[in-house]
Design a protein around this motif. Structure first.
Motif, PDB file in Angstrom:
ATOM      1  N   SER A 199       1.030  -1.247   0.097  1.00 36.13           N
ATOM      2  CA  SER A 199      -0.119   0.055  -0.182  1.00 36.13           C
ATOM      3  C   SER A 199       0.668   1.266  -0.010  1.00 36.13           C
ATOM      4  O   SER A 199       2.191   1.288   0.245  1.00 36.13           O
ATOM      5  CB  SER A 199      -0.925   0.067   1.248  1.00 36.13           C
ATOM      6  OG  SER A 199      -0.138  -0.028   2.518  1.00 36.13           O
ATOM      7  N   ASP A 200       0.324   2.245  -0.630  1.00 34.96           N
ATOM      8  CA  ASP A 200       1.003   3.511  -0.646  1.00 34.96           C
ATOM      9  C   ASP A 200       0.690   4.522   0.528  1.00 34.96           C
ATOM     10  O   ASP A 200      -0.575   4.765   0.783  1.00 34.96           O
ATOM     11  CB  ASP A 200       0.714   4.090  -1.961  1.00 34.96           C
ATOM     12  CG  ASP A 200       1.244   5.795  -2.089  1.00 34.96           C
ATOM     13  OD1 ASP A 200       1.794   6.105  -1.298  1.00 34.96           O
ATOM     14  OD2 ASP A 200       1.381   6.170  -3.322  1.00 34.96           O
ATOM     15  N   LYS A 203      -1.124   7.560  -0.387  1.00 33.10           N
ATOM     16  CA  LYS A 203      -2.734   7.416  -0.884  1.00 33.10           C
ATOM     17  C   LYS A 203      -3.566   7.057   0.243  1.00 33.10           C
ATOM     18  O   LYS A 203      -4.837   7.358   0.259  1.00 33.10           O
ATOM     19  CB  LYS A 203      -2.685   6.310  -1.939  1.00 33.10           C
ATOM     20  CG  LYS A 203      -3.866   6.191  -2.604  1.00 33.10           C
ATOM     21  CD  LYS A 203      -4.794   7.089  -3.393  1.00 33.10           C
ATOM     22  CE  LYS A 203      -6.019   6.713  -3.902  1.00 33.10           C
ATOM     23  NZ  LYS A 203      -5.918   5.702  -4.973  1.00 33.10           N
ATOM     24  N   ASP A 261      -5.405  -0.438  -7.433  1.00 33.44           N
ATOM     25  CA  ASP A 261      -4.765  -0.639  -5.992  1.00 33.44           C
ATOM     26  C   ASP A 261      -5.789  -0.586  -4.725  1.00 33.44           C
ATOM     27  O   ASP A 261      -5.939   0.259  -4.025  1.00 33.44           O
ATOM     28  CB  ASP A 261      -4.113   1.002  -5.771  1.00 33.44           C
ATOM     29  CG  ASP A 261      -5.129   2.063  -5.733  1.00 33.44           C
ATOM     30  OD1 ASP A 261      -6.035   2.099  -6.417  1.00 33.44           O
ATOM     31  OD2 ASP A 261      -4.915   3.004  -5.071  1.00 33.44           O
ATOM     32  N   ASN A 264      -4.940   0.223  -1.118  1.00 34.99           N
ATOM     33  CA  ASN A 264      -4.961   1.415  -0.422  1.00 34.99           C
ATOM     34  C   ASN A 264      -6.155   1.423   0.132  1.00 34.99           C
ATOM     35  O   ASN A 264      -6.009   2.143   1.222  1.00 34.99           O
ATOM     36  CB  ASN A 264      -4.692   2.281  -1.532  1.00 34.99           C
ATOM     37  CG  ASN A 264      -3.270   2.341  -1.743  1.00 34.99           C
ATOM     38  OD1 ASN A 264      -2.212   2.067  -1.008  1.00 34.99           O
ATOM     39  ND2 ASN A 264      -2.966   2.669  -3.230  1.00 34.99           N
TER      40      ASN A 264
END
Length: 341
Positions: A199-200, A203, A261, A264
């Motif tokens: 995960s970022d 974000k 994603d 996220n």
């Protein structure tokens, strides 16, 4: 330049996403040391999987090549349920097994001329058979095998026996956490940790600031339910295609079918309501998100995952008929007792 060939299951997207994480990991290792041997990667999987992979791995497009193939059958569900359709599954599997010789012959021809280092499999029988024919090392990474699942479902003995034979052809087996008993497999084995798309943090922070209070709902891409209703939740429900969700006290946001994603959205949520597939579980554990997992009769992997995670205090479970109307306040009382450490 040598190739690493990945044969990735056509069933769902969990096998795919952990293979994409593995490809990224190997490329990072190459780049960290100029003395490391450089490889190209060939990913062989279903059409939708290729479309997703090309977008997700776009920054590596000069290193990664793709080819479409139905590599696996996996499980077949009855329409709008999470229950396995055993009769239909047996019918499709018999046809698939009958096609193995023809598929492998065509694969050998298409791979001719490539300098192949290794063949990675998760968990397509085609990849194993191709590796044996080419006399290349077959490396399998998984937490279960189809032999175990089909035996548990008490499918036709000829089907079960064929997949048992596949399991005896591995050269190396790397075993993810929450694994089923792999003692029937005789090759060298090694336990490894969770692997998932990272995960970022930026974000995740943005999602929390924008939506504040969220939960995430998904049945995965190999199942569909008609509708889930949530009451007493004054926040936003993220949900994936394949189901419809209504939030009687707040908002909903249906994620695009081509979203890259979801990890996220999982990491930014209070908890998830999901099938107990390994990929989603891994992303939840690495994202420190609590889990409400859907019980699925007849699916050995899911049943085992739920039991193990309950022992660890990381998840609770919910029955399919309870999904029609979920009271957030009642669920939240149970979820507060879980840990994410």
């Amino acid at each position: 330049m040598k190739y690493k060939v990945f044969y990735i299951s056509s069933h769902g997207f969990g096998h795919l996403t952990r293979c994409l994480a593995e490809v990224e990991r190997q490329i990072r290792e190459e780049n960290e040391n100029s003395f490391n041997k450089k490889y190209r990667f060939l990913l062989i999987c279903g059409e939708n999987h290729i479309e997703f992979s090309k977008k997700y791995l776009s920054k590596y497009k000069n290193k990664i090549f793709y080819r479409e193939l139905m590599t696996d059958v996996g499980l077949i569900n009855k329409e709008n349920t999470l229950k396995v359709d055993k009769e239909k599954l047996e019918e499709i599997l018999k046809k698939f097994i009958d096609s193995w010789d023809s598929i492998v012959k065509k694969e050998i021809e298409k791979l001719k001329g490539l300098d192949i280092e290794e063949i990675y499999v998760d968990i397509s029988p085609i990849g194993v058979l191709v590796g044996k024919k080419l006399e290349k090392k077959v490396i399998v990474k998984s937490n279960f095998t189809w032999y175990q699942q089909y035996k548990y479902l008490n499918l036709d003995k000829d089907i079960v026996d064929k997949f048992y034979e596949i399991d005896q052809m591995y050269d190396e087996l790397y075993i993810y956490p929450l694994n089923l008993d792999m003692s029937h497999i005789k090759c060298s084995k090694k336990d490894i940790g969770y692997l998932a798309r990272e995960s970022d943090p930026v974000k995740v922070k943005e999602l929390r600031e924008k939506y504040e209070k969220t939960i995430f709902i998904s049945c995965g891409r190999s199942a569909s339910l008609e509708k889930i209703s949530i009451k007493n939740f004054r926040g936003t429900v993220f949900f994936t295609p394949g189901i419809e969700v209504e939030n009687l006290s707040g908002d909903v946001y249906k994620l695009p079918i081509d979203i890259l994603d979801t990890q996220n959205y999982i990491s930014s949520s209070e908890f998830i309501i999901s099938k107990a597939g390994w990929g989603t579980i891994a992303e939840s554990i690495l994202g420190k998100t609590k889990m409400v997992l859907m019980e699925r009769d007849g699916v050995l992997e899911d049943t085992h995952n739920i039991a193990e995670l309950k022992k660890q205090g990381k998840a609770i479970s919910i029955k399919e008929d309870e999904l029609k109307e979920i009271d957030y306040l009642e669920l939240d009382k149970k979820i507060k007792l879980l840990n994410t450490d």
